[in-house]
Design a protein around this motif. Structure first.
Motif, PDB file in Angstrom:
ATOM      1  N   LEU A   1       0.840  -1.213   0.000  1.00  0.00           N
ATOM      2  CA  LEU A   1       0.000   0.000   0.000  1.00  0.00           C
ATOM      3  C   LEU A   1       0.865   1.249   0.000  1.00  0.00           C
ATOM      4  O   LEU A   1       1.792   1.366   0.798  1.00  0.00           O
ATOM      5  CB  LEU A   1      -0.877  -0.009   1.258  1.00  0.00           C
ATOM      6  N   LEU A   2       0.554   2.176  -0.893  1.00  0.00           N
ATOM      7  CA  LEU A   2       1.185   3.497  -0.841  1.00  0.00           C
ATOM      8  C   LEU A   2       0.183   4.418  -0.164  1.00  0.00           C
ATOM      9  O   LEU A   2      -0.867   4.727  -0.727  1.00  0.00           O
ATOM     10  CB  LEU A   2       1.514   4.007  -2.238  1.00  0.00           C
ATOM     11  N   GLN A   3       0.518   4.827   1.030  1.00  0.00           N
ATOM     12  CA  GLN A   3      -0.410   5.612   1.859  1.00  0.00           C
ATOM     13  C   GLN A   3      -0.545   7.047   1.319  1.00  0.00           C
ATOM     14  O   GLN A   3       0.443   7.626   0.876  1.00  0.00           O
ATOM     15  CB  GLN A   3       0.180   5.647   3.271  1.00  0.00           C
ATOM     16  N   GLU A   4      -1.776   7.587   1.363  1.00  0.00           N
ATOM     17  CA  GLU A   4      -2.040   8.986   0.966  1.00  0.00           C
ATOM     18  C   GLU A   4      -1.413   9.325  -0.390  1.00  0.00           C
ATOM     19  O   GLU A   4      -0.666  10.295  -0.524  1.00  0.00           O
ATOM     20  CB  GLU A   4      -1.541   9.959   2.038  1.00  0.00           C
ATOM     21  N   CYS A   5      -1.711   8.454  -1.339  1.00  0.00           N
ATOM     22  CA  CYS A   5      -1.105   8.576  -2.656  1.00  0.00           C
ATOM     23  C   CYS A   5      -2.193   8.925  -3.675  1.00  0.00           C
ATOM     24  O   CYS A   5      -3.214   8.254  -3.727  1.00  0.00           O
ATOM     25  CB  CYS A   5      -0.466   7.224  -2.983  1.00  0.00           C
ATOM     26  N   GLU A   6      -1.988   9.972  -4.433  1.00  0.00           N
ATOM     27  CA  GLU A   6      -3.012  10.405  -5.396  1.00  0.00           C
ATOM     28  C   GLU A   6      -2.509  10.218  -6.825  1.00  0.00           C
ATOM     29  O   GLU A   6      -1.440  10.701  -7.174  1.00  0.00           O
ATOM     30  CB  GLU A   6      -3.330  11.885  -5.158  1.00  0.00           C
ATOM     31  N   VAL A   7      -3.322   9.518  -7.627  1.00  0.00           N
ATOM     32  CA  VAL A   7      -2.964   9.364  -9.038  1.00  0.00           C
ATOM     33  C   VAL A   7      -3.274  10.677  -9.745  1.00  0.00           C
ATOM     34  O   VAL A   7      -4.376  11.213  -9.635  1.00  0.00           O
ATOM     35  CB  VAL A   7      -3.750   8.198  -9.676  1.00  0.00           C
ATOM     36  N   ARG A   8      -2.278  11.205 -10.472  1.00  0.00           N
ATOM     37  CA  ARG A   8      -2.469  12.480 -11.168  1.00  0.00           C
ATOM     38  C   ARG A   8      -2.758  12.292 -12.646  1.00  0.00           C
ATOM     39  O   ARG A   8      -3.487  13.056 -13.238  1.00  0.00           O
ATOM     40  CB  ARG A   8      -1.217  13.351 -11.010  1.00  0.00           C
ATOM     41  N   GLU A   9      -2.145  11.275 -13.261  1.00  0.00           N
ATOM     42  CA  GLU A   9      -2.386  11.038 -14.690  1.00  0.00           C
ATOM     43  C   GLU A   9      -1.905   9.645 -15.073  1.00  0.00           C
ATOM     44  O   GLU A   9      -1.210   8.980 -14.296  1.00  0.00           O
ATOM     45  CB  GLU A   9      -1.709  12.098 -15.553  1.00  0.00           C
TER      46      GLU A   9
END
Ligand SMILES: Cc1cc2nc3c(=O)[nH]c(=O)nc-3n(C[C@H](O)[C@H](O)[C@H](O)COP(=O)(O)OP(=O)(O)OC[C@H]3O[C@@H](n4cnc5c(N)ncnc54)[C@H](O)[C@@H]3O)c2cc1C
Length: 235
Positions: free
Chosen positions: A36-44
């Motif tokens: 798990l990558l915590q607090e990770c947002e996909v941007r594109e």
């Protein structure tokens, strides 16, 4: 009138979103293959119109504006109703995918209560549906017992019958429905939170199967693909 009673043939698990998410996360992380990558947002998305090759992400703690690329053989978009997949595909040069939206204008207002003593275990779900004799706007309410001896009470209304987000108007809306039953139950319980509103209830379907082009290495699941009016309990 009231729905007649009938023998139980189904059951329903009722819980808050927090408990549901925590349980799924806990189960997923028991698998050694999952990291798990915590607090990770996909941007594109990375790649081109013919193939997706990964995602560009921003992770909290790595500094504002810091992004990095995660290469992948398969990317699964399951970012829900607010998915930015349309914009991401456009940025890769993929032609627009057909989409259909049917919006009844349904809005929710929800508040958590501490159930009164004696009603903290085994209490039934209570629904007051909209009055078919006055079809629009549809106005209804539901009481759903959840973990911790609490009741999650939601008021709903279609366009023109939006439920209030103000605490002092919440009870009055429940009292004004075709039956005041939920308002009476609310009066016996102690509010634990303010009123949380939601107006994101449109039916929306993304027709990937009708796309003129679709990149390899990309799959769409869940609400990102098709999100229904929550009244259907589809999630
Ligand atoms: C008001 C309301 C009431 C509902 N009530 C019920 C109900 O009673 N029963 C029921 O079964 N269903 C209900 N639903 C439907 C249910 O919530 C959804 O169908 C279900 O949550 C969809 O699951 P999902 O995994 O596809 O998306 P989601 O549950 O929306 O999960 C998407 C996840 O992706 C994350 N995400 C989004 N963008 C990014 C990004 N760029 N990078 C990284 N992560 C991202 C989000 O933070 C979120 O955690 C309700 C929906 C609404 C709106």
């Amino acid at each position: 009138g009231w729905q007649h009673r009938f023998p139980e043939t189904q059951f329903m698990i009722t819980a808050t979103r927090d408990l549901t998410d925590w349980t799924v996360r806990d189960q997923a992380l028991r698998q050694e293959r999952v990291r798990l990558l915590q607090e990770c947002e996909v941007r594109e998305l990375l790649g081109g119109p013919g193939r997706v090759t990964g995602v560009r992400v921003a992770t909290a703690g790595e500094g504002p504006g810091t992004v990095r690329d995660l290469p992948a053989d398969l990317v699964v978009d399951c970012t829900g109703r607010a998915s930015r997949l349309r914009q991401w595909l456009a940025a890769l040069g993929v032609p627009a995918v057909p989409e259909e939206v049917v919006d009844s204008g349904l809005a929710y207002a929800t508040r958590l209560y501490e159930a009164p003593p004696g009603a903290r275990e085994g209490f039934p779900v209570v629904n007051v549906f909209s009055d078919y004799r006055a079809p629009v706007p549809g106005r209804s309410a539901s009481l759903v017992p959840v973990e911790g001896g609490r009741w999650m009470i939601s008021l709903t209304g279609t366009r023109g019958g939006r439920p209030p987000r103000r605490e002092d108007e919440f009870d009055a809306f429940a009292r004004s429905l075709r039956s005041p039953l939920i308002a009476r139950l609310m009066a016996t319980a102690r509010p634990l939170t303010g009123v949380q509103g939601s107006s994101t209830a449109a039916n929306r379907r993304f027709y990937c199967e009708r796309a003129t082009a679709w990149p390899d290495g990309l799959v769409v699941l869940g609400d990102s693909l098709v999100a229904f009016n929550p009244i259907y309990g589809h999630g």
